[in-house]
Design a protein around this motif. Structure first.
Motif, PDB file in Angstrom:
ATOM      1  N   LEU A 193      24.301  40.854 -24.519  1.00 15.74           N
ATOM      2  CA  LEU A 193      23.149  40.253 -23.863  1.00 15.74           C
ATOM      3  C   LEU A 193      23.065  38.794 -24.295  1.00 15.74           C
ATOM      4  N   PHE A 194      23.452  37.886 -23.398  1.00 18.18           N
ATOM      5  CA  PHE A 194      23.343  36.460 -23.667  1.00 18.18           C
ATOM      6  C   PHE A 194      22.015  35.956 -23.086  1.00 18.18           C
ATOM      7  N   TYR A 195      21.158  35.442 -23.939  1.00 19.25           N
ATOM      8  CA  TYR A 195      19.803  34.960 -23.578  1.00 19.25           C
ATOM      9  C   TYR A 195      19.228  35.770 -22.403  1.00 19.25           C
ATOM     10  N   PRO A 196      18.997  37.074 -22.622  1.00 21.04           N
ATOM     11  CA  PRO A 196      18.601  37.959 -21.514  1.00 21.04           C
ATOM     12  C   PRO A 196      17.163  37.749 -21.051  1.00 21.04           C
ATOM     13  N   GLY A 259      16.920  28.524 -29.190  1.00 21.25           N
ATOM     14  CA  GLY A 259      15.633  27.922 -29.507  1.00 21.25           C
ATOM     15  C   GLY A 259      15.049  27.104 -28.386  1.00 21.25           C
ATOM     16  N   LEU A 260      15.887  26.544 -27.507  1.00 25.34           N
ATOM     17  CA  LEU A 260      15.407  25.730 -26.396  1.00 25.34           C
ATOM     18  C   LEU A 260      15.351  26.530 -25.109  1.00 25.34           C
ATOM     19  N   LEU A 289      20.102  24.977 -28.922  1.00 22.87           N
ATOM     20  CA  LEU A 289      20.807  25.098 -27.642  1.00 22.87           C
ATOM     21  C   LEU A 289      19.882  25.614 -26.551  1.00 22.87           C
ATOM     22  N   PRO A 290      20.153  25.215 -25.278  1.00 20.86           N
ATOM     23  CA  PRO A 290      19.286  25.624 -24.168  1.00 20.86           C
ATOM     24  C   PRO A 290      19.808  26.864 -23.453  1.00 20.86           C
ATOM     25  N   ASN A 295      27.688  28.246 -19.672  1.00 19.23           N
ATOM     26  CA  ASN A 295      28.360  27.803 -18.454  1.00 19.23           C
ATOM     27  C   ASN A 295      28.750  26.334 -18.508  1.00 19.23           C
ATOM     28  N   PHE A 296      28.399  25.652 -19.590  1.00 19.02           N
ATOM     29  CA  PHE A 296      28.620  24.216 -19.672  1.00 19.02           C
ATOM     30  C   PHE A 296      29.295  23.881 -21.005  1.00 19.02           C
TER      31      PHE A 296
END
Length: 323
Positions: A193-196, A259-260, A289-290, A295-296
């Protein structure tokens, strides 16, 4: 053969500043109407081309459709050089994008890093998007692909071992991953789960901070509420898996929060809930990180490192389950 980590060169942080500037411009221009969705698609494609880097070379990449009576589901299978010649473990990946944008193309770099790092095949799902196809079209597509794999239909032609399936996703893809892992907990070996996005009831974080000044999360969730959920009950765990009370037996889980990111609190809460139910959890918090940084990877070098860390988790977890 080079290690996947050899694909992480030293990179200056100027592209990160450029990315944040571009993101601010997109947020300021975005108007939450169905007509704007095509502009959002084009913007995401441009930003991915500008701020991401190609993933590692694969042994094979195959595009095909998982058959269904009404809507066949397009998928892309990444086979890394280290993958077994016969049936082997496979990660089914559900891309993010707020249920309204992104695709197997936008997430190709991330999927290739996961495949190369783990030595496993990765099956990326190009599910239908709102507002043209509101809920439950996207989750229906993802569940159809998961069931197809679990029932062994991908074993002979694509070497997808039905007994060694992992499931992963970022943001909206993490939302669907969490629910499907709850429903098929006895058959899935691991989840990522990436930033779900774990719930669709509250639009703002419980403790807003300076990082929320763009109101990106509020705008995105409002768009989702109007054009994706389409009047459905957002208390339902299929839309808000955070509300599931029984988490016993969920497979080992890797959770990333940032955190962002306006979703930071709900991702952490779900990780804590899983741990409280005896689930093995690897929790990673990236303070500066946002949302969406994976993806970037040119703008954010950790966009190359984090998938490799998650790949280590996948490889170790699947190996232990097969022992």
């Amino acid at each position: 053969m080079k290690s996947p980590r050899d694909f992480i060169p030293e990179i200056n942080m100027q592209p990160a500043k450029e990315f944040m500037s571009a993101m601010r411009e997109q947020v300021e221009r975005m108007k939450p109407t169905p007509d704007s969705i095509y502009a959002i698609h084009n913007s995401m494609r441009r930003m991915t081309n500008q701020f991401d880097t190609p993933g590692p070379e694969m042994r094979d990449v195959q595009d095909f459709n998982v058959p269904r009576t009404d809507f066949p589901v397009p998928v892309r299978l990444y086979t890394p050089h280290q993958a077994s010649d016969g049936p082997g473990p496979t990660l089914i990946y559900l891309h993010g994008g707020g249920f309204v944008t992104c695709s197997i193309e936008s997430h190709e770099g991330l999927c290739k890093r996961l495949a190369s790092g783990s030595g496993m095949r990765v099956l990326s799902v190009d599910y239908r998007l709102a507002p043209q196809f509101p809920y439950p079209a996207g989750p229906d597509d993802c569940e159809a692909v998961l069931k197809w794999a679990l029932q062994g239909y991908g074993q002979d032609d694509y070497n997808i071992d039905r007994a060694q399936i992992a499931l992963g996703g970022d943001s909206a893809g993490g939302n669907m991953t969490a629910y499907l892992c709850q429903k098929y907990r006895d058959q899935i070996k691991a989840q990522i789960l990436f930033y779900p996005l774990m719930q669709l009831v509250d639009f703002k974080p419980p403790k807003p901070g300076p990082q929320d000044w763009l109101q990106l999360g509020f705008m995105a969730l409002k768009f989702i509420d109007e054009h994706y959920t389409h009047g459905a009950d957002t208390q339902d765990t299929r839309l808000s898996p955070l509300f599931e009370k029984d988490l016993t037996g969920i497979p080992p889980t890797y959770v990333l929060t940032c955190g962002l990111d306006p979703l930071r609190d709900e991702g952490k809460l779900y990780a804590d809930n899983l741990s409280a139910h005896g689930v093995k959890v690897v929790y990673v918090y990236e303070k500066m990180l946002p949302h969406g940084f994976l993806n970037f990877a040119r703008a954010f070098p950790k966009g190359r490192k984090i998938p490799l860390d998650a790949a280590d988790f996948l490889r170790d977890t699947l190996r232990a389950s097969a022992a």
